[in-house]
Design a protein around this motif. Sequence first.
Motif, PDB file in Angstrom:
ATOM      1  N   SER A  77      59.543 -31.894  22.063  1.00 14.13           N
ATOM      2  CA  SER A  77      59.882 -30.724  22.870  1.00 14.13           C
ATOM      3  C   SER A  77      59.930 -29.465  22.006  1.00 14.13           C
ATOM      4  O   SER A  77      59.945 -29.527  20.772  1.00 14.13           O
ATOM      5  CB  SER A  77      61.236 -30.931  23.561  1.00 14.13           C
ATOM      6  N   GLN A  78      59.993 -28.340  22.660  1.00 20.33           N
ATOM      7  CA  GLN A  78      60.078 -27.066  21.944  1.00 20.33           C
ATOM      8  C   GLN A  78      61.528 -26.701  21.621  1.00 20.33           C
ATOM      9  O   GLN A  78      61.767 -25.706  20.931  1.00 20.33           O
ATOM     10  CB  GLN A  78      59.432 -25.958  22.787  1.00 20.33           C
ATOM     11  N   SER A  79      62.460 -27.489  22.113  1.00 22.39           N
ATOM     12  CA  SER A  79      63.875 -27.232  21.862  1.00 22.39           C
ATOM     13  C   SER A  79      64.282 -27.770  20.495  1.00 22.39           C
ATOM     14  O   SER A  79      64.163 -28.973  20.221  1.00 22.39           O
ATOM     15  CB  SER A  79      64.735 -27.883  22.948  1.00 22.39           C
ATOM     16  N   ARG A  80      64.761 -26.901  19.656  1.00 19.27           N
ATOM     17  CA  ARG A  80      65.197 -27.318  18.323  1.00 19.27           C
ATOM     18  C   ARG A  80      66.390 -28.259  18.401  1.00 19.27           C
ATOM     19  O   ARG A  80      66.485 -29.225  17.643  1.00 19.27           O
ATOM     20  CB  ARG A  80      65.552 -26.089  17.490  1.00 19.27           C
ATOM     21  N   VAL A  81      67.294 -27.997  19.350  1.00 20.62           N
ATOM     22  CA  VAL A  81      68.481 -28.841  19.507  1.00 20.62           C
ATOM     23  C   VAL A  81      68.091 -30.272  19.881  1.00 20.62           C
ATOM     24  O   VAL A  81      68.595 -31.239  19.302  1.00 20.62           O
ATOM     25  CB  VAL A  81      69.424 -28.254  20.574  1.00 20.62           C
ATOM     26  N   LEU A  82      67.174 -30.403  20.854  1.00 19.32           N
ATOM     27  CA  LEU A  82      66.732 -31.730  21.265  1.00 19.32           C
ATOM     28  C   LEU A  82      66.034 -32.463  20.117  1.00 19.32           C
ATOM     29  O   LEU A  82      66.233 -33.666  19.919  1.00 19.32           O
ATOM     30  CB  LEU A  82      65.792 -31.624  22.468  1.00 19.32           C
ATOM     31  N   ARG A  83      65.232 -31.728  19.356  1.00 33.57           N
ATOM     32  CA  ARG A  83      64.549 -32.354  18.219  1.00 33.57           C
ATOM     33  C   ARG A  83      65.549 -32.837  17.183  1.00 33.57           C
ATOM     34  O   ARG A  83      65.394 -33.917  16.601  1.00 33.57           O
ATOM     35  CB  ARG A  83      63.561 -31.376  17.579  1.00 33.57           C
ATOM     36  N   GLN A  84      66.594 -32.060  16.942  1.00 35.58           N
ATOM     37  CA  GLN A  84      67.608 -32.452  15.965  1.00 35.58           C
ATOM     38  C   GLN A  84      68.410 -33.658  16.450  1.00 35.58           C
ATOM     39  O   GLN A  84      68.736 -34.551  15.657  1.00 35.58           O
ATOM     40  CB  GLN A  84      68.535 -31.268  15.694  1.00 35.58           C
ATOM     41  N   ILE A  85      68.735 -33.693  17.737  1.00 33.04           N
ATOM     42  CA  ILE A  85      69.469 -34.835  18.290  1.00 33.04           C
ATOM     43  C   ILE A  85      68.642 -36.109  18.166  1.00 33.04           C
ATOM     44  O   ILE A  85      69.143 -37.154  17.722  1.00 33.04           O
ATOM     45  CB  ILE A  85      69.837 -34.576  19.765  1.00 33.04           C
ATOM     46  N   ALA A  86      67.372 -36.024  18.554  1.00 30.80           N
ATOM     47  CA  ALA A  86      66.497 -37.195  18.477  1.00 30.80           C
ATOM     48  C   ALA A  86      66.297 -37.627  17.027  1.00 30.80           C
ATOM     49  O   ALA A  86      66.294 -38.818  16.709  1.00 30.80           O
ATOM     50  CB  ALA A  86      65.150 -36.881  19.127  1.00 30.80           C
TER      51      ALA A  86
END
Length: 225
Positions: free
Chosen positions: A44-53
């Motif tokens: 995804s383009q969301s940095r937060v989602l990438r960090q969580i994953a």
Amino acid sequence: MSSFTLNGYGGLILLGALTTLLVALAAAAFGTVIGVLMAAAKLSQSRVLRQIAGAYTTTIRGVPDLLVIFLVYYGGSATLSHVMGRPIEINAFGAGALSLGFVFGAYATEIFRGAILEVPRGQIEAAAALGLSGTGSFVHVIAPQAWRLAVPAFGNQLTVLLKETALVSLVGLEDLMRRTGFAVEATNRPFFFYLVAGVVYFVLSYAMTNAFGSVRRRTSAALAR
């Protein structure tokens, strides 16, 4: 007749094999959902989602699977007991399916992410040119091709998961290993019964490998058409 029925413990071992297969399938189903969601988060383009994953996959893959099982089983029981105000023990089957699902999901995430990235960019651009939405492109164009690419690694990981179910016997699940242990204690024949358990694991793994080989051939043939 005694050897054929495994000294009367043949039915017990088969029941354990069924439990092993069921917990593996439940964990695979749960882990596949997690894998798809976390792969989408990583892309995804969301940095937060990438960090969580990223934190999820790094953490789960960085600790022993047995520790995850213990944390889910004992930690879950302690949390529920605190919330409910009375002692509650999580079912061993549920704890096993959840914990192994978390582990399987971490590896499935990377399998799905890698498969999606391997889909040719031109396919995605062609779908957009045809007027398909982002969801439509994923469902009709990206997902089918990504699944074909993911099947070999996914099948291998599922075979690994099947063997990892033996760890859940340590929290009381009466799977193949635990029920084999019952037979060993009752007959004092460890080599024989653990050899039988090994044969059963091999048969299950072999059947699963062949099943995914068939799926891979069918998906490849469907794509070729």
